[in-house]
Design an enzyme around this catalytic site. Structure first.
Site, mmCIF file in Angstrom:
data_model
loop_
_atom_site.group_PDB
_atom_site.id
_atom_site.type_symbol
_atom_site.label_atom_id
_atom_site.label_comp_id
_atom_site.label_asym_id
_atom_site.label_seq_id
_atom_site.Cartn_x
_atom_site.Cartn_y
_atom_site.Cartn_z
ATOM 1 N N GLY A 67 0.848 -1.181 0.000
ATOM 2 C CA GLY A 67 0.000 0.000 0.000
ATOM 3 C C GLY A 67 0.885 1.233 0.000
ATOM 4 O O GLY A 67 1.910 1.279 -0.697
ATOM 5 N N THR A 97 5.802 -4.190 -2.901
ATOM 6 C CA THR A 97 4.699 -3.768 -3.758
ATOM 7 C C THR A 97 5.180 -3.843 -5.201
ATOM 8 O O THR A 97 6.383 -3.784 -5.455
ATOM 9 C CB THR A 97 4.251 -2.330 -3.434
ATOM 10 O OG1 THR A 97 3.224 -1.926 -4.368
ATOM 11 C CG2 THR A 97 5.405 -1.335 -3.559
ATOM 12 N N GLN A 113 3.313 3.576 -5.469
ATOM 13 C CA GLN A 113 3.225 3.253 -4.053
ATOM 14 C C GLN A 113 4.605 3.072 -3.429
ATOM 15 O O GLN A 113 4.848 3.508 -2.307
ATOM 16 C CB GLN A 113 2.398 1.987 -3.854
ATOM 17 C CG GLN A 113 0.900 2.203 -4.039
ATOM 18 C CD GLN A 113 0.102 0.987 -3.633
ATOM 19 O OE1 GLN A 113 0.563 -0.141 -3.739
ATOM 20 N NE2 GLN A 113 -1.109 1.204 -3.169
ATOM 21 N N CYS A 148 -19.646 -1.140 -3.949
ATOM 22 C CA CYS A 148 -18.958 -1.929 -2.932
ATOM 23 C C CYS A 148 -19.644 -1.823 -1.577
ATOM 24 O O CYS A 148 -19.795 -2.829 -0.859
ATOM 25 C CB CYS A 148 -17.500 -1.497 -2.817
ATOM 26 S SG CYS A 148 -16.510 -1.872 -4.285
#
Length: 406
Positions: free
Chosen positions: A183, A203, A208, A371
């Site tokens: 993240g 990542t 990021q 969502c």
């Protein structure tokens, strides 16, 4: 109105006449039509602004999302509308499961190979850190928060979630923690600063990684945190603890077994793993993995949700780990998304200043609403799963009310 549009319109209206899970009021020109019981607890008012709406309905979630982004229709409560749809589609799950093998045979869903994973992750996360900052809290945590009270701010709830994950892992200064899916570095920073452990985090998003490196340097934790740019399949070493928060959704259903096998191989003989995963209902998994939904085609290419049963099967068949605790935090995700969507709306002017057009703003608004509805209806869920290697002998108390390892 052309013949094709008229036929499609009639087909959509025929489908709507079967609605029983809520009440939908549909305004199209001078017509106002209602569907569903008058005393239904869920209500939505839909206004058709373009004939394209009718054909969009026949193209599933991707069609509806595109039409919403293009202002072909409006709705006073998109969350309630999607909740109605979620309740209705449950009645069709049996039929959809039977045709799923045929659908998969002809679908062209992306495979999450190493190259495919980097490409698909870049399509979502490399849109720019400033864009995500418009709706995330100050910790830049892009996953379900944990609201310990109704008064908790989003930042407080995200810190509580990070602390919950670290406590479940019983982190100590002697531990070397591996995180798969950095993240923007919030968990790595939290674990290193509050628990004193070493952290290796990885990542495959350039944006990021660059942001995480900046944050690590600013916090003075470069000696305790290593930030990699490696696919999980290429990681090497042996770690005391492992954490992965809402990264498994980007693994791809063909690679779930591979993911868990890699995690198990990277852990010490007495290691612990904490997985936070968005999951689909068990009965909907086979259908979902064969469906090119709008989230997969418009938001996060290649995304596929595991189910609880799939996670348990992969752990059993592909690792020597066992599940020692599972906590369902689904209710917290609806609240998280509600706050993200509110922040997104509040920053409409800044979205435009960053180069985002109205279509992008509306597409993401639909994404948040979609969502949130899924979590409120528990069509999707969010789990924190604690797993242990065979050599783990000490008991870990991981329930929400008691965070102490003993």
């Amino acid at each position: 109105m052309g013949l094709g549009t008229a036929t499609t319109r009639q087909a959509v209206l025929l489908l709507l006449r079967g609605v029983r899970a809520g009440r939908i009021e549909l305004v199209a020109g001078r017509e106002c039509l209602t569907f569903g019981p008058s005393d239904a607890p869920l209500n939505a008012h839909v206004v058709v602004l373009s004939p394209r709406f009718w054909s969009a309905c026949m193209r599933g979630s991707s069609g509806l999302a595109d039409a919403y982004a293009d202002r072909a229709w409006e709705c006073d409560d998109v969350v309630s509308l999607v909740r109605i749809a979620a309740r209705e589609i449950r009645r069709l799950d049996g039929l959809r499961r039977r045709v799923a093998p045929v659908s998969r045979k002809f679908s062209r869903l992306p495979r999450m190979t190493r190259a495919g994973s980097r490409r698909n992750v870049a399509a979502h996360y490399d849109a720019g850190n400033d864009l995500f900052a418009l709706f995330l809290d100050e910790t830049m945590t892009y996953s379900c928060a944990y609201f310990e009270s109704e008064e908790s701010t989003l930042e407080e709830a995200q810190v509580a979630k990070l602390d919950l994950a670290c406590a479940k892992l019983a982190l100590t200064p002697d531990d070397h923690l591996l995180e798969i899916g950095s993240g923007w570095g919030s968990l790595a920073l939290h674990a290193a600063s509050r628990y004193g452990c070493r952290v290796t985090t990885t990542t495959i998003s350039r944006e990021q990684r660059a942001a995480t490196l900046r944050r690590v340097r600013a916090a003075g934790l470069s000696d305790r945190i290593t930030v990699l740019f490696d696919d999980y399949r290429d990681l090497r070493g042996r770690f005391d603890k492992l954490v992965s928060i809402e990264m498994i959704e980007g693994v791809g259903w063909q690679y779930f077994d591979t993911f868990f096998r890699c995690c198990s191989d990277l852990l010490a003989p007495d290691g612990l793993m904490m997985l936070q995963a968005i999951v689909i209902e068990d009965r909907a998994y086979e259908v979902d993995k064969a469906t090119n939904s709008f989230i997969m085609s418009r938001i996060f290419p290649g995304a596929c949700l595991p189910s609880r049963a799939v996670i348990e099967r992969c752990v059993r068949d592909s690792t020597d780990m066992c599940v020692i605790d599972t906590e369902d935090i689904t209710a917290h995700y609806a609240s998280t998304l509600q706050q993200w969507r509110a922040r997104w709306h509040a920053n409409a002017d800044r979205i435009a200043a960053l180069g985002g057009d109205e279509r992008l703003a509306r597409l993401w608004d639909f994404y948040f609403a979609w969502c949130e509805a899924g979590f409120r209806e528990r069509r999707t869920g969010d789990l924190q799963v604690l797993l242990a290697k065979p050599g783990r002998r000490t008991e870990v108390t991981a329930q929400a009310g008691e965070r102490v390892a003993r």
